[in-house]
Design a protein around this motif. Structure first.
Motif, PDB file in Angstrom:
ATOM      1  N   CYS A  30      46.915 -13.469  18.546  1.00 33.56           N
ATOM      2  CA  CYS A  30      46.844 -12.074  18.982  1.00 33.56           C
ATOM      3  C   CYS A  30      47.017 -11.141  17.793  1.00 33.56           C
ATOM      4  O   CYS A  30      47.963 -11.282  17.013  1.00 33.56           O
TER       5      CYS A  30
ATOM      6  N   CYS B  41      50.399  -8.740  18.781  1.00 39.27           N
ATOM      7  CA  CYS B  41      51.788  -9.221  18.731  1.00 39.27           C
ATOM      8  C   CYS B  41      51.956 -10.525  17.957  1.00 39.27           C
ATOM      9  O   CYS B  41      53.069 -10.976  17.735  1.00 39.27           O
TER      10      CYS B  41
ATOM     11  N   CYS C 130      45.803 -11.809  25.631  1.00 43.61           N
ATOM     12  CA  CYS C 130      47.094 -12.354  25.227  1.00 43.61           C
ATOM     13  C   CYS C 130      48.047 -12.441  26.424  1.00 43.61           C
ATOM     14  O   CYS C 130      48.247 -11.449  27.136  1.00 43.61           O
TER      15      CYS C 130
ATOM     16  N   GLU D  87      51.170 -12.581  26.312  1.00 44.56           N
ATOM     17  CA  GLU D  87      52.419 -11.863  25.995  1.00 44.56           C
ATOM     18  C   GLU D  87      52.247 -10.355  26.153  1.00 44.56           C
ATOM     19  O   GLU D  87      53.123  -9.674  26.665  1.00 44.56           O
ATOM     20  N   CYS D  88      51.140  -9.803  25.641  1.00 44.80           N
ATOM     21  CA  CYS D  88      50.999  -8.333  25.616  1.00 44.80           C
ATOM     22  C   CYS D  88      49.669  -7.850  26.187  1.00 44.80           C
ATOM     23  O   CYS D  88      49.404  -6.658  26.188  1.00 44.80           O
TER      24      CYS D  88
HETATM   25 ZN   LIG Z   1      49.798 -10.255  22.115  1.00 40.16          ZN
END
Ligand SMILES: [Zn+2]
Length: 137
Positions: A32, A35, A46, A48-49
């Motif tokens: 990513c 992040c 992603c 995560e984000c």
């Molecule tokens: Zn990310």
């Protein structure tokens, strides 16, 4: 090369660089750009984000066995001769978990947490898939 009778993965628009990398014996991961989290080619954004911006990077090819099962059931006729065979979830050093097989040791030797490294198996002229083998360090 003997004829490969099992299902062959078909690279899609997202996963093509992964399979091209495997042919070069490189385990390619998506990273990513927002992040820095790594992921496999299964996810366009992603986890995560949710950013859609990423780059392809060569992974270390190292990880450890997170979980595994020994298959005794014939779920597809092409795998009948392999029974019992293992299906393992390998947690890569970069974080993503990958479903694969452990080769180079007996099923009874498999342990959760065992360090493994990638090996590349050219199943056809056009397709190479990553598997993992135990490492001692
Ligand atoms: Zn990310």
């Amino acid at each position: 090369m003997t004829e490969y009778k099992k299902p062959v993965p078909l690279p899609g628009p997202i996963s093509e660089p992964f399979f091209e990398g495997a042919k070069r014996h490189e385990l390619m991961l998506m990273r990513c750009l927002s992040c820095g989290a790594y992921r496999l080619a299964e996810r366009p954004s992603c986890p995560e984000c949710w950013s859609d911006d990423y780059e392809w990077v060569k992974g270390s090819g190292r990880g450890s066995i997170y979980s595994y099962v020994i298959m005794h059931q014939q779920l597809h006729p092409a795998f009948a001769d392999d029974i019992p065979y293992n299906v393992a979830v390998v947690e890569l050093e970069e974080g993503p978990r990958m479903v694969s097989n452990i080769v180079g040791c007996g099923n009874e030797e498999l342990r959760v947490g065992q360090p493994v490294e990638v090996v590349f198996d050219a199943i056809t002229e056009d397709c190479t898939i990553p598997r993992f083998r135990p490492r001692s360090d």
